[in-house]
Design a protein around this motif. Structure first.
Motif, PDB file in Angstrom:
ATOM      1  N   PRO A 221      21.795 -16.019  58.833  1.00  0.00           N
ATOM      2  CA  PRO A 221      22.092 -16.319  57.428  1.00  0.00           C
ATOM      3  C   PRO A 221      23.585 -16.545  57.190  1.00  0.00           C
ATOM      4  CG  PRO A 221      21.715 -13.961  57.704  1.00  0.00           C
ATOM      5  CD  PRO A 221      21.413 -14.602  59.036  1.00  0.00           C
ATOM      6  N   LEU A 222      23.881 -17.395  56.241  1.00  0.00           N
ATOM      7  CA  LEU A 222      25.258 -17.646  55.814  1.00  0.00           C
ATOM      8  C   LEU A 222      25.273 -17.620  54.290  1.00  0.00           C
ATOM      9  CD1 LEU A 222      28.202 -18.536  56.506  1.00  0.00           C
ATOM     10  CD2 LEU A 222      27.405 -20.894  56.233  1.00  0.00           C
ATOM     11  N   SER A 223      26.135 -16.794  53.723  1.00  0.00           N
ATOM     12  CA  SER A 223      26.196 -16.676  52.264  1.00  0.00           C
ATOM     13  C   SER A 223      27.557 -17.122  51.753  1.00  0.00           C
ATOM     14  CB  SER A 223      25.925 -15.238  51.831  1.00  0.00           C
ATOM     15  OG  SER A 223      24.589 -14.867  52.089  1.00  0.00           O
ATOM     16  N   LEU A 224      27.553 -17.547  50.503  1.00  0.00           N
ATOM     17  CA  LEU A 224      28.780 -18.003  49.853  1.00  0.00           C
ATOM     18  C   LEU A 224      28.895 -17.324  48.493  1.00  0.00           C
ATOM     19  CD1 LEU A 224      31.248 -19.914  49.691  1.00  0.00           C
ATOM     20  CD2 LEU A 224      29.721 -21.624  48.687  1.00  0.00           C
ATOM     21  N   VAL A 225      30.060 -16.753  48.232  1.00  0.00           N
ATOM     22  CA  VAL A 225      30.349 -16.139  46.934  1.00  0.00           C
ATOM     23  C   VAL A 225      31.394 -16.990  46.235  1.00  0.00           C
ATOM     24  CG1 VAL A 225      31.368 -14.140  45.777  1.00  0.00           C
ATOM     25  CG2 VAL A 225      29.797 -13.801  47.692  1.00  0.00           C
ATOM     26  N   MET A 226      31.096 -17.402  45.010  1.00  0.00           N
ATOM     27  CA  MET A 226      32.036 -18.187  44.206  1.00  0.00           C
ATOM     28  C   MET A 226      32.415 -17.343  42.990  1.00  0.00           C
ATOM     29  SD  MET A 226      31.653 -22.164  42.984  1.00  0.00           S
ATOM     30  CE  MET A 226      31.664 -22.786  44.665  1.00  0.00           C
ATOM     31  N   LEU A 227      33.718 -17.124  42.800  1.00  0.00           N
ATOM     32  CA  LEU A 227      34.217 -16.177  41.811  1.00  0.00           C
ATOM     33  C   LEU A 227      35.159 -16.873  40.845  1.00  0.00           C
ATOM     34  CD1 LEU A 227      35.525 -12.630  42.650  1.00  0.00           C
ATOM     35  CD2 LEU A 227      36.997 -14.193  41.390  1.00  0.00           C
ATOM     36  N   ASP A 271      41.535 -20.828  38.834  1.00  0.00           N
ATOM     37  CA  ASP A 271      41.292 -19.386  38.927  1.00  0.00           C
ATOM     38  C   ASP A 271      39.988 -19.085  39.643  1.00  0.00           C
ATOM     39  OD1 ASP A 271      39.831 -20.515  36.849  1.00  0.00           O
ATOM     40  OD2 ASP A 271      39.705 -18.639  35.743  1.00  0.00           O
ATOM     41  N   GLU A 272      39.528 -20.011  40.471  1.00  0.00           N
ATOM     42  CA  GLU A 272      38.288 -19.829  41.220  1.00  0.00           C
ATOM     43  C   GLU A 272      38.583 -19.530  42.686  1.00  0.00           C
ATOM     44  OE1 GLU A 272      34.872 -22.447  38.918  1.00  0.00           O
ATOM     45  OE2 GLU A 272      35.700 -23.173  40.804  1.00  0.00           O
ATOM     46  N   PHE A 273      37.879 -18.541  43.220  1.00  0.00           N
ATOM     47  CA  PHE A 273      37.979 -18.194  44.636  1.00  0.00           C
ATOM     48  C   PHE A 273      36.588 -18.268  45.263  1.00  0.00           C
ATOM     49  CE2 PHE A 273      41.545 -16.061  42.630  1.00  0.00           C
ATOM     50  CZ  PHE A 273      42.583 -16.246  43.526  1.00  0.00           C
ATOM     51  N   CYS A 274      36.549 -18.570  46.554  1.00  0.00           N
ATOM     52  CA  CYS A 274      35.300 -18.568  47.319  1.00  0.00           C
ATOM     53  C   CYS A 274      35.460 -17.643  48.519  1.00  0.00           C
ATOM     54  CB  CYS A 274      34.947 -19.975  47.805  1.00  0.00           C
ATOM     55  SG  CYS A 274      34.347 -21.065  46.508  1.00  0.00           S
ATOM     56  N   VAL A 275      34.388 -16.926  48.830  1.00  0.00           N
ATOM     57  CA  VAL A 275      34.376 -16.082  50.028  1.00  0.00           C
ATOM     58  C   VAL A 275      33.166 -16.475  50.864  1.00  0.00           C
ATOM     59  CG1 VAL A 275      34.400 -13.758  50.956  1.00  0.00           C
ATOM     60  CG2 VAL A 275      35.406 -14.195  48.708  1.00  0.00           C
ATOM     61  N   ILE A 276      33.415 -16.925  52.086  1.00  0.00           N
ATOM     62  CA  ILE A 276      32.327 -17.277  53.012  1.00  0.00           C
ATOM     63  C   ILE A 276      31.944 -16.021  53.790  1.00  0.00           C
ATOM     64  CG2 ILE A 276      31.608 -18.805  54.878  1.00  0.00           C
ATOM     65  CD1 ILE A 276      33.864 -20.693  54.094  1.00  0.00           C
ATOM     66  N   LEU A 277      30.653 -15.709  53.781  1.00  0.00           N
ATOM     67  CA  LEU A 277      30.160 -14.493  54.414  1.00  0.00           C
ATOM     68  C   LEU A 277      29.220 -14.848  55.570  1.00  0.00           C
ATOM     69  CD1 LEU A 277      29.188 -12.582  51.123  1.00  0.00           C
ATOM     70  CD2 LEU A 277      31.371 -12.481  52.327  1.00  0.00           C
ATOM     71  N   PRO A 278      29.730 -14.933  56.798  1.00  0.00           N
ATOM     72  CA  PRO A 278      28.845 -15.248  57.942  1.00  0.00           C
ATOM     73  C   PRO A 278      27.932 -14.082  58.280  1.00  0.00           C
ATOM     74  CG  PRO A 278      31.080 -14.789  58.689  1.00  0.00           C
ATOM     75  CD  PRO A 278      31.131 -14.778  57.194  1.00  0.00           C
ATOM     76  N   ASP A 279      26.756 -14.408  58.829  1.00  0.00           N
ATOM     77  CA  ASP A 279      25.780 -13.385  59.254  1.00  0.00           C
ATOM     78  C   ASP A 279      25.468 -12.401  58.119  1.00  0.00           C
ATOM     79  OD1 ASP A 279      25.745 -14.422  61.886  1.00  0.00           O
ATOM     80  OD2 ASP A 279      27.572 -13.330  62.344  1.00  0.00           O
ATOM     81  N   THR A 280      25.318 -12.939  56.918  1.00  0.00           N
ATOM     82  CA  THR A 280      25.100 -12.083  55.740  1.00  0.00           C
ATOM     83  C   THR A 280      23.925 -12.617  54.938  1.00  0.00           C
ATOM     84  OG1 THR A 280      27.484 -11.655  55.647  1.00  0.00           O
ATOM     85  CG2 THR A 280      26.186 -11.066  53.706  1.00  0.00           C
ATOM     86  N   ASP A 281      22.899 -11.781  54.741  1.00  0.00           N
ATOM     87  CA  ASP A 281      21.747 -12.215  53.959  1.00  0.00           C
ATOM     88  C   ASP A 281      22.006 -12.045  52.463  1.00  0.00           C
ATOM     89  OD1 ASP A 281      21.435  -9.504  53.392  1.00  0.00           O
ATOM     90  OD2 ASP A 281      19.819  -9.224  54.834  1.00  0.00           O
TER      91      ASP A 281
END
Length: 554
Positions: A221-227, A271-281
């Motif tokens: 899994p690969l997850s993306l957080v957009m803040l 004012d937007e940040f993204c965090v890529i989360l590898p191997d994260t469901d």
């Protein structure tokens, strides 16, 4: 932290690997010369033996070369192959020196090929290790085969060679380190956001694509957080851009302190940040995203006493890759949609993207229905390719209807019907020309008449699906108005299907609060005021009140 250099310089590194492998192979064949000279001297005058040993030498060296080529293609996968390659080269070099005179050999310097190649390719540490091995081997030959009854001249002469081995490894290793640091500085300059010290927008897209392909290949899994920081524009207007920039830098520092080593923090823009989360469901991504939200809420910042809620808050969208997802941009689009819902439905919230189709099928575990609705999903994809606004509009209307249905306490059957209606209400736009759909000016009379056909066209398409009979009037009547001035049937009041009246409000609310080429975008409050004004004319007054209450309390 995600390693930058292997990603950006993979082609260059592969070229360097090939170049040094070629140098080492040439050195390998150079080692064959003293071996051939040895057999030629030993069996001088015996042509049969000469031919035999020459053939055997070439055959053995060919086998060694093939083995090394195999190792070359595998050694990046396992450290064992990397060590095995070094052992083979050292063994061949030692044998070559041994047969060419051992302690008296004039070929001891050939170790320089290995020392230089491995030092540049793998660094000073590897170069010094090979220098130590070469020194030990040559010193052992000098001491074993040399004259130790007096001064060992070979050992004495080789002391300078030993010093040269280590000096070459240290000098080249130091230079290679300086060069690597210089390249890293250039890479950082190209990929790092100058204000926040996070990775920038360009690098975000580049690395996400690579990580997405890796996750698909490994089925991880690969997850993306957009803040997005809430009310940041207001803060900027009150305290100025310089102080706003200082806040962004501090927020980036807070997020850096929370993310895991394997995660990648990027400034997406503004004012937007993204965090890529590898191997994260999905569940783990939600937990991490909520952790981001909490640390930002607890952040003590300058001027908070003049802000409405006295806190810095963030709206966060989360999306996770799936088997069906084809491109990395889908991950971004999904996170953006989730962020939109978090931002405009209730700030200081984490929203997770959920596909309309997946949500419906989760509530309807019916294989026959799944097959029936697949063509409709394909039609929606076609509409998206022609008119992105309509596709995203359907997503938003679906979620407004879901919120309203839960607030109003609709029965499971009515909720199901309403959600299917929300998903399918604009299917008829497949028959509308692209020019009409994407026009940037007010519609002409002909274009308006063309657009007004889509509710009936949608109903005609839906009516062909067995078991969807109840959904047909919802889709057909979503542009009817409470006072009878709507289309296509001109129904009024309670003649209009109850669920269609809810869909009409949700459809109109989204149209008012999103950018249209020929219409000014309204805020949520302005849209509520417009619904209030149109109660009894466009909208069912009772359902309009309930819809607004549902969204305000969500």
């Amino acid at each position: 932290m995600w390693n930058v250099l292997p990603i950006l310089n993979s082609k260059k590194r592969e070229q360097i690997r090939i170049m040094f492998f070629t140098v080492k192979i040439l050195a390998l064949f150079f080692c064959a010369i003293p071996i051939l000279e040895y057999y030629n001297a030993r069996y001088q005058g015996y042509d049969i033996y000469n031919i035999y040993y020459i053939g055997m030498t070439f055959m053995i060296f060919s086998i060694i070369m093939l083995l090394l080529m195999f190792i070359f293609t595998r050694k990046q996968q396992r450290q064992f192959y990397y060590i095995l390659e070094i052992v083979i080269f050292v063994a061949v070099f030692v044998f070559s020196i041994y047969v060419s005179g051992a302690n008296r050999s004039e070929n001891k310097y050939i170790f320089i090929f290995l020392i230089i190649s491995y030092t540049i390719e793998y660094g000073m540490k590897t170069g010094l290790i090979i220098s130590g091995v070469a020194t030990g081997v040559i010193a052992a030959m000098d001491l074993i085969y040399g004259d130790n009854t007096s001064v060992n001249l070979q050992f004495e002469n080789d002391l300078a060679l030993f010093a040269m081995f280590f000096l070459v490894a240290w000098t080249i290793g130091h230079y290679a380190k300086l060069e690597e640091n210089h390249i890293k500085e250039l890479v950082d300059f190209a990929n790092i956001d100058g204000l926040t010290g996070t990775y920038n927008h360009r690098y975000f897209y580049e690395v996400l694509e690579k990580m997405f392909e890796e996750s698909k290949e490994k089925t991880t899994p690969l997850s993306l957080v957009m803040l997005d920081l809430d009310n940041f524009k207001t803060y900027n207007d009150v305290y100025g851009h310089a102080q706003g920039d200082a806040i962004l830098k501090e927020v980036a520092g807070i997020l850096k302190g929370v993310i895991r080593k394997k995660d990648l923090l990027c400034r997406y823009g503004g004012d937007e940040f993204c965090v890529i989360l590898p191997d994260t469901d999905k569940d783990e991504a939600i937990r991490i995203a909520d952790q981001f939200r909490e640390v930002i809420c607890g952040y003590e910042y300058h001027g908070k006493e003049n802000m409405n809620n006295m806190m810095m808050t963030a709206s966060i969208g989360v999306s996770t890759s799936s088997i069906e997802m084809e491109r990395h941009v889908n991950l971004i689009e999904n996170a953006d949609m989730a962020l939109y819902r978090a931002k405009f439905l209730r700030r200081n919230k984490v929203e997770v993207y959920s596909s309309i189709f997946d949500h419906i099928m989760e509530k309807e575990p019916n294989e026959n229905l799944l097959e029936e609705i697949k063509p409709l999903k394909t039609l929606m994809t076609v509409i998206n390719s022609r008119d992105t606004y309509t596709f995203n509009h359907v997503e938003r209307v679906f979620h407004y209807c879901r919120i309203a249905a839960e607030y109003m306490g609709l029965s499971p059957e009515d909720k199901r019907t309403l959600l299917f209606g929300a998903y399918l209400h604009d299917l008829g736009k497949i028959n509308i020309s692209k020019e009409t759909l994407i026009t940037s000016s007010r519609l002409t009379k002909e274009q308006w008449e063309e657009l007004k056909k889509h509710p009936q066209d949608s109903a005609d398409i839906v009516s062909q699906i067995k078991g969807f009979e109840r959904i047909v009037p919802v889709v057909q009547q979503h542009h009817e108005k409470y006072d009878g001035s709507g289309y296509p049937l001109g129904l009024q009041g309670e003649e209009i299907d109850y669920l269609a009246r809810i869909l009409t409000i949700a459809d109109s609310f989204d149209a008012m609060t999103n950018q249209r080429p020929y219409q000014k975008t309204k805020s949520f409050q302005e849209a509520f005021e417009e619904i209030e004004r149109c109660k009894g004319t466009h909208f069912d007054p009772i359902l309009a009140d309930k819809f607004m209450e549902a969204l305000k309390e969500f």
